[in-house]
Design an enzyme around this catalytic site. Structure first.
Site, PDB file in Angstrom:
ATOM      1  N   TYR A   1      53.522  57.101  23.453  1.00  0.00           N
ATOM      2  CA  TYR A   1      54.387  58.195  23.003  1.00  0.00           C
ATOM      3  C   TYR A   1      53.562  59.269  22.304  1.00  0.00           C
ATOM      4  CZ  TYR A   1      58.622  60.373  21.078  1.00  0.00           C
ATOM      5  OH  TYR A   1      59.638  61.239  20.761  1.00  0.00           O
TER       6      TYR A   1
ATOM      7  N   SER B   1      57.830  66.087  18.747  1.00  0.00           N
ATOM      8  CA  SER B   1      57.977  65.021  17.752  1.00  0.00           C
ATOM      9  C   SER B   1      56.809  65.111  16.794  1.00  0.00           C
ATOM     10  CB  SER B   1      57.971  63.647  18.441  1.00  0.00           C
ATOM     11  OG  SER B   1      57.885  62.601  17.498  1.00  0.00           O
TER      12      SER B   1
END
Length: 264
Positions: A157, A144
């Site tokens: 995250y 990501s």
């Protein structure tokens, strides 16, 4: 078209980018094994695409070991797409849930390590004895932009995806000299049915607000198309890191909402 004797395994294949990648690979003629926890979704995907499937929870070592045995007995694997992952919560480092952080590390980091360890012997076997430049195995991991750019309330995250990116960098060094590409694709804003819904614990309104007013966020198929391009390049070409974002997104924390217009 894939090179001869190639076979792909896609994790997290029951929805989103994983399912889209299975569809794209099958459309390009690849034999594909779709892996996820939800058997009903895998079965439907297999019926739709002609892929085969294996039900596994990648946070359970016995399931990953069983996957490796299954692949060894049914034709091996030359391309691994590590797609399984996810986010939960949008909290500060101070107030973030330890349980949320543990879950994100288990699925985004430890599970990827488990699968790589289990399948590397099969990936090596797929190119053993192949003349230089005529074949390659792939380990492609979906990370990501959160693994490359930090943003507020993304601590858990961010930390997990930064760890994944570091793992790929280290693995690429450790596999130096072998005909194995270590590839990473780092998507930005991708509008899927489940990612934000999971992050906001089923709050559909909060999930929808993430994409509200954003012109053309990426789709799962946009990412899948790019993944297939990466693994179908000539064996001597390695796209080590591909960052893919919608034009409206300048960074993980900066997204334009409204029409894109030329500035006067």
């Amino acid at each position: 078209m894939p090179q001869q004797n190639r076979r792909a395994v896609v994790t997290g294949a029951s929805s989103g980018i994983g399912a889209a990648t299975v569809r794209r690979l099958r459309a390009h003629g690849w034999p594909v094994v779709a892996v996820a926890r939800r058997e009903d979704r895998l079965r439907a995907l297999a019926e739709e695409t002609g892929a085969t499937f294996f039900v596994a929870d990648l946070t359970v070592q016995a399931d990953v070991d069983a996957l490796a045995v299954h692949l060894a007995e049914t034709g091996g694997v030359s391309t691994l797409v590590n797609n399984a992952g996810g986010a939960v919560g949008l909290d500060t480092v101070e107030h973030g849930s330890i349980a949320d952080w543990q879950w994100m590390f288990e699925i985004n980091v430890i599970a990827v390590k488990r699968v790589i360890t289990a399948l590397l012997p099969l990936l090596r076997a797929s190119v053993s004895g192949v003349p230089t430049g005529e074949g390659v195995a792939d380990i492609l991991t979906v990370s990501s932009i959160a693994g490359h750019i930090a943003y507020e309330k993304g601590g858990g995250y961010n930390a997990a995806k930064f760890a994944v990116a570091a793992m790929m960098d280290v693995l690429r060094l450790e596999l130096s000299g072998e005909p194995i590409r270590v590839l990473e694709i780092a998507p930005g804003m991708v509008h899927t049915d489940e990612f934000s819904l999971v992050r906001f614990r089923g709050d559909q309104a909060a999930a929808d607000a993430v994409y509200a007013g954003v012109p053309n966020p990426l789709t799962a198929d946009d990412v899948a198309e790019t993944i297939v391009t990466m693994v179908e390049l000539a064996p001597h070409i390695s796209l080590d890191l591909v960052v893919i974002k919608p034009v409206a997104q300048s960074a993980a924390y900066k997204v334009h909402r409204g029409p894109l217009e030329v500035k006067q």
